[in-house]
Design an enzyme around this catalytic site. Structure first.
Site, PDB file in Angstrom:
ATOM      1  N   CYS A   1       5.854   9.116 -24.742  1.00 41.44           N
ATOM      2  CA  CYS A   1       6.034   9.769 -23.438  1.00 41.44           C
ATOM      3  C   CYS A   1       7.092  10.855 -23.588  1.00 41.44           C
ATOM      4  CB  CYS A   1       6.470   8.753 -22.396  1.00 41.44           C
ATOM      5  SG  CYS A   1       8.017   7.928 -22.826  1.00 41.44           S
TER       6      CYS A   1
ATOM      7  N   HIS B   1      17.143   6.780 -30.023  1.00 44.38           N
ATOM      8  CA  HIS B   1      16.114   7.773 -29.697  1.00 44.38           C
ATOM      9  C   HIS B   1      16.698   9.186 -29.683  1.00 44.38           C
ATOM     10  CE1 HIS B   1      12.978   9.909 -27.718  1.00 44.38           C
ATOM     11  NE2 HIS B   1      13.376   9.723 -26.473  1.00 44.38           N
TER      12      HIS B   1
ATOM     13  N   CYS C   1      10.492  14.785 -25.837  1.00 48.64           N
ATOM     14  CA  CYS C   1      10.379  13.688 -26.823  1.00 48.64           C
ATOM     15  C   CYS C   1       9.072  13.725 -27.580  1.00 48.64           C
ATOM     16  CB  CYS C   1      10.524  12.344 -26.130  1.00 48.64           C
ATOM     17  SG  CYS C   1      12.097  12.233 -25.308  1.00 48.64           S
TER      18      CYS C   1
HETATM   19  C1  LIG Z   1      13.365  12.558 -23.442  1.00 46.99           C
HETATM   20  C2  LIG Z   1      11.914  12.457 -23.222  1.00 46.99           C
HETATM   21  O1  LIG Z   1      11.228  13.493 -23.274  1.00 46.99           O
HETATM   22  C3  LIG Z   1      11.239  11.160 -22.925  1.00 46.99           C
HETATM   23  C4  LIG Z   1      12.028   9.909 -23.104  1.00 46.99           C
HETATM   24  O2  LIG Z   1      12.092   9.341 -24.141  1.00 46.99           O
HETATM   25  S1  LIG Z   1      12.866   9.373 -21.763  1.00 46.99           S
HETATM   26  C5  LIG Z   1      14.152   8.379 -22.412  1.00 46.99           C
HETATM   27  C6  LIG Z   1      15.379   9.162 -22.672  1.00 46.99           C
HETATM   28  N1  LIG Z   1      16.474   8.252 -22.719  1.00 46.99           N
HETATM   29  C7  LIG Z   1      17.297   8.080 -21.670  1.00 46.99           C
HETATM   30  O3  LIG Z   1      17.193   8.727 -20.654  1.00 46.99           O
HETATM   31  C8  LIG Z   1      18.349   7.023 -21.805  1.00 46.99           C
HETATM   32  C9  LIG Z   1      19.627   7.669 -22.023  1.00 46.99           C
HETATM   33  N2  LIG Z   1      20.660   6.651 -22.135  1.00 46.99           N
HETATM   34  C10 LIG Z   1      21.773   6.712 -21.400  1.00 46.99           C
HETATM   35  O4  LIG Z   1      21.930   7.572 -20.547  1.00 46.99           O
HETATM   36  C11 LIG Z   1      22.853   5.715 -21.695  1.00 46.99           C
HETATM   37  O5  LIG Z   1      22.711   5.243 -23.002  1.00 46.99           O
HETATM   38  C12 LIG Z   1      22.820   4.504 -20.715  1.00 46.99           C
HETATM   39  C13 LIG Z   1      23.111   4.998 -19.301  1.00 46.99           C
HETATM   40  C14 LIG Z   1      21.471   3.800 -20.748  1.00 46.99           C
HETATM   41  C15 LIG Z   1      23.878   3.478 -21.127  1.00 46.99           C
HETATM   42  O6  LIG Z   1      25.095   4.128 -21.330  1.00 46.99           O
HETATM   43  P1  LIG Z   1      26.436   3.315 -21.559  1.00 46.99           P
HETATM   44  O7  LIG Z   1      26.797   2.554 -20.328  1.00 46.99           O
HETATM   45  O8  LIG Z   1      27.416   4.277 -22.117  1.00 46.99           O
HETATM   46  O9  LIG Z   1      25.986   2.272 -22.673  1.00 46.99           O
HETATM   47  P2  LIG Z   1      26.859   1.347 -23.599  1.00 46.99           P
HETATM   48  O10 LIG Z   1      28.315   1.492 -23.319  1.00 46.99           O
HETATM   49  O11 LIG Z   1      26.398   1.513 -24.976  1.00 46.99           O
HETATM   50  O12 LIG Z   1      26.371  -0.085 -23.140  1.00 46.99           O
HETATM   51  C16 LIG Z   1      26.835  -0.689 -21.937  1.00 46.99           C
HETATM   52  C17 LIG Z   1      27.084  -2.161 -22.236  1.00 46.99           C
HETATM   53  O13 LIG Z   1      25.836  -2.758 -22.604  1.00 46.99           O
HETATM   54  C18 LIG Z   1      25.987  -3.455 -23.835  1.00 46.99           C
HETATM   55  N3  LIG Z   1      24.721  -3.423 -24.557  1.00 46.99           N
HETATM   56  C19 LIG Z   1      23.916  -2.340 -24.759  1.00 46.99           C
HETATM   57  N4  LIG Z   1      22.830  -2.718 -25.473  1.00 46.99           N
HETATM   58  C20 LIG Z   1      22.955  -4.036 -25.712  1.00 46.99           C
HETATM   59  C21 LIG Z   1      22.156  -4.971 -26.415  1.00 46.99           C
HETATM   60  N5  LIG Z   1      21.008  -4.657 -26.988  1.00 46.99           N
HETATM   61  N6  LIG Z   1      22.605  -6.260 -26.471  1.00 46.99           N
HETATM   62  C22 LIG Z   1      23.768  -6.608 -25.886  1.00 46.99           C
HETATM   63  N7  LIG Z   1      24.566  -5.754 -25.204  1.00 46.99           N
HETATM   64  C23 LIG Z   1      24.153  -4.484 -25.130  1.00 46.99           C
HETATM   65  C24 LIG Z   1      27.099  -2.720 -24.546  1.00 46.99           C
HETATM   66  O14 LIG Z   1      27.727  -3.519 -25.510  1.00 46.99           O
HETATM   67  C25 LIG Z   1      28.027  -2.360 -23.415  1.00 46.99           C
HETATM   68  O15 LIG Z   1      28.793  -3.514 -23.135  1.00 46.99           O
HETATM   69  P3  LIG Z   1      30.355  -3.367 -22.766  1.00 46.99           P
HETATM   70  O16 LIG Z   1      30.378  -2.579 -21.471  1.00 46.99           O
HETATM   71  O17 LIG Z   1      30.810  -4.783 -22.637  1.00 46.99           O
HETATM   72  O18 LIG Z   1      30.972  -2.619 -23.894  1.00 46.99           O
END
Ligand SMILES: CC(=O)CC(=O)SCCNC(=O)CCNC(=O)[C@H](O)C(C)(C)COP(=O)(O)OP(=O)(O)OC[C@H]1O[C@@H](n2cnc3c(N)ncnc32)[C@H](O)[C@@H]1OP(=O)(O)O
Length: 449
Positions: A436, A406, A115
């Site tokens: 990060c 992201h 990232c």
């Molecule tokens: C990479 C680097 O070098 C450094 C970094 O940045 S580390 C960071 C890297 N990022 C990550 O590792 C995060 C990766 N993210 C993921 O793996 C997935 O998005 C996750 C596991 C976090 C979620 O996946 P998911 O379950 O498929 O999400 P999603 O279906 O969109 O949301 C689940 C529920 O939350 C709800 N929701 C999500 N955000 C919301 C919000 N802001 N407000 C209200 N509801 C929300 C959705 O509507 C959904 O509800 P339903 O089940 O009723 O439909």
């Protein structure tokens, strides 16, 4: 197509003060941030489900080219990268330059720092400008989680290589006979190679160490959406974004995001630790997108009658031992920032804006808690006292990754462009950027207007 900027041969055409100055006497030059561009970010398998990294970064470059009238321009360098890249992409960024309206005489290279990729690429271009190697360049990044490269098992790969190298039909048939019955498909995992754990699970351990509360994470997430929605509404992103494939705003953005709704989501990371606090709402979603930032000398910008939003003052990258040592995977920025502050004679409080990448809401809160902790600052960072707290109203003022999404390598360019524009809008000021990255690294920067 020939343009006035195109060289008549492959030799250099740029003329600058640096070209007539010997290497020994060359001094460091200020690096101007002219502007940034990105495409709206899309959710995985959303608007860009059929777009490749090349499609997205080329469109982003072309948006920058048309905003600043750079058609046919030979820039000193374009640097960028993607965290998830197909082997066929080779030098992805160079291919994007060739597909763009920039001069084909513009060199380009790929780099990869998870990232931190986007900001590290911007830093590489800035170094070239600062040291007089060239006058202008572009740094950025792109990622698609929808079009992720898929591999096969090592057994399958070895046999396929043998089939490909076979010189006769008999050899080919012999190799084919060894093909395993299963494809052994390997899909890229959002996990750390050395621990096998996801970044979210790593972040959850750190959140527990610092006692970060669920309510505080949800509050930060809701605020990110609300601030970004407000920024879109007042036109803040009008000259930072080029619409792409029907999208004009980030697909993840939920303007009506409320703490009460976020509080109902079930934890997805750190579940085995008990009292898990990290949910889909306070973690970044898997995202597709691209961003790029145009950097130059002040003179180059003035000559082309282009604006200067701010200057990139300094960049510092740090790494931590999250495998055998005491550090959190995503806490390397806490090591980089004191070094950056010391080198520039600044304190943590000497900033008008703080852009801390919201990989997870908990990472932002852990970073701030670490700065406030006397123990952490003394024992881990070797300082004589805590760095102290910041004015939270200056943090991620136009929203950050929880709202925008992201696309790993594209986040650095989004943040630099946003921070530079904030400084311009403010009539000047200074911003601290903290990103990060996987692998226990962090890239941080100071920009000033
Ligand atoms: C990479 C680097 O070098 C450094 C970094 O940045 S580390 C960071 C890297 N990022 C990550 O590792 C995060 C990766 N993210 C993921 O793996 C997935 O998005 C996750 C596991 C976090 C979620 O996946 P998911 O379950 O498929 O999400 P999603 O279906 O969109 O949301 C689940 C529920 O939350 C709800 N929701 C999500 N955000 C919301 C919000 N802001 N407000 C209200 N509801 C929300 C959705 O509507 C959904 O509800 P339903 O089940 O009723 O439909």
């Amino acid at each position: 197509m020939s343009t006035s900027n195109e060289p008549t041969n492959n030799g250099p055409t740029e003329t600058s003060a640096a070209a007539t100055t010997s290497r020994k006497t060359r001094s460091v030059r200020p690096v101007a941030i002219v502007g940034g561009n990105r495409i709206p970010f899309a959710r995985q398998d959303g608007a860009y489900a059929r777009a490749s990294n090349q499609d997205m970064f080329t469109a982003t470059l072309d948006g920058l080219v048309s905003r600043f009238s750079l058609q046919g321009e030979r820039l000193g360098m374009v640097a960028g990268g993607a965290v998830l890249k197909h082997s066929r992409d080779f030098n992805l960024i160079r291919e994007c330059v060739l597909g763009s309206a920039l001069s084909p005489y513009t060199p380009a290279f790929d780099l990869q720092q998870a990232c931190g990729t986007g900001l590290q690429a911007i830093s590489a271009v800035a170094d070239g400008i600062a040291t007089g190697k060239f006058e202008a360049g572009i740094g950025g990044g792109v990622d698609t989680t929808s079009d992720a490269p898929i591999g096969v098992s090592e057994d399958m790969r070895q046999v396929m290589l043998q089939v490909n190298r076979a010189r006769s039909l008999a050899d080919r048939l012999k190799a084919i006979a060894k093909l395993p019955t299963s494809l052994g498909i390997e899909i890229p995992r959002n996990g750390e190679p050395r621990t096998g754990m996801s970044m979210g699970d790593h972040a959850a351990i750190t959140a527990k160490e610092f006692g970060i509360k669920r309510e505080d994470q949800d509050e930060l997430a809701a605020a990110s959406h609300q601030k970004m929605a407000a920024a879109y509404d007042r036109g803040f992103f009008d000259d930072l974004i080029t619409p792409f494939q029907g999208l004009t705003r980030d697909q993840n953005l939920r303007p009506g995001s409320k703490v009460e709704k976020l509080a109902t989501l079930k934890p997805v990371f750190g579940v085995s630790l008990g009292d898990a606090t990290m949910t889909a709402g306070n973690s970044t979603p898997l995202t597709d997108g691209a961003s790029a930032v145009l950097l130059s000398t002040d003179e180059w910008a003035a000559e082309k009658k282009l604006p200067v939003l701010a200057h990139l003052v300094d960049v510092e990258t740090a790494a931590v031992d999250y495998v055998n040592g005491p550090d959190g995977l995503l806490m390397a920025p806490t090591y980089a920032i004191p070094r950056l502050l010391e080198r520039n004679g600044l304190t943590l409080q000497d900033f008008d804006f703080y852009e801390i990448h919201e990989a997870f809401a908990s990472v932002v809160l852990c970073t701030l808690a670490a700065f406030e902790s006397e123990d952490y600052c003394k024992e881990r960072l070797g300082l004589d006292k805590a760095l102290g707290s910041i004015d939270r109203s200056k943090l991620n003022v136009n929203g950050s990754s929880l709202a925008a999404g992201h696309p790993f390598a594209a986040t650095g360019g989004r943040i630099v462009a946003q921070a530079a524009k904030q400084i311009k809008e403010n009539g000047g000021g200074r911003a601290l950027i903290s990103i990060c990255a996987a692998g226990g690294q962090g890239v941080t920067a100071i920009i000033e207007g």
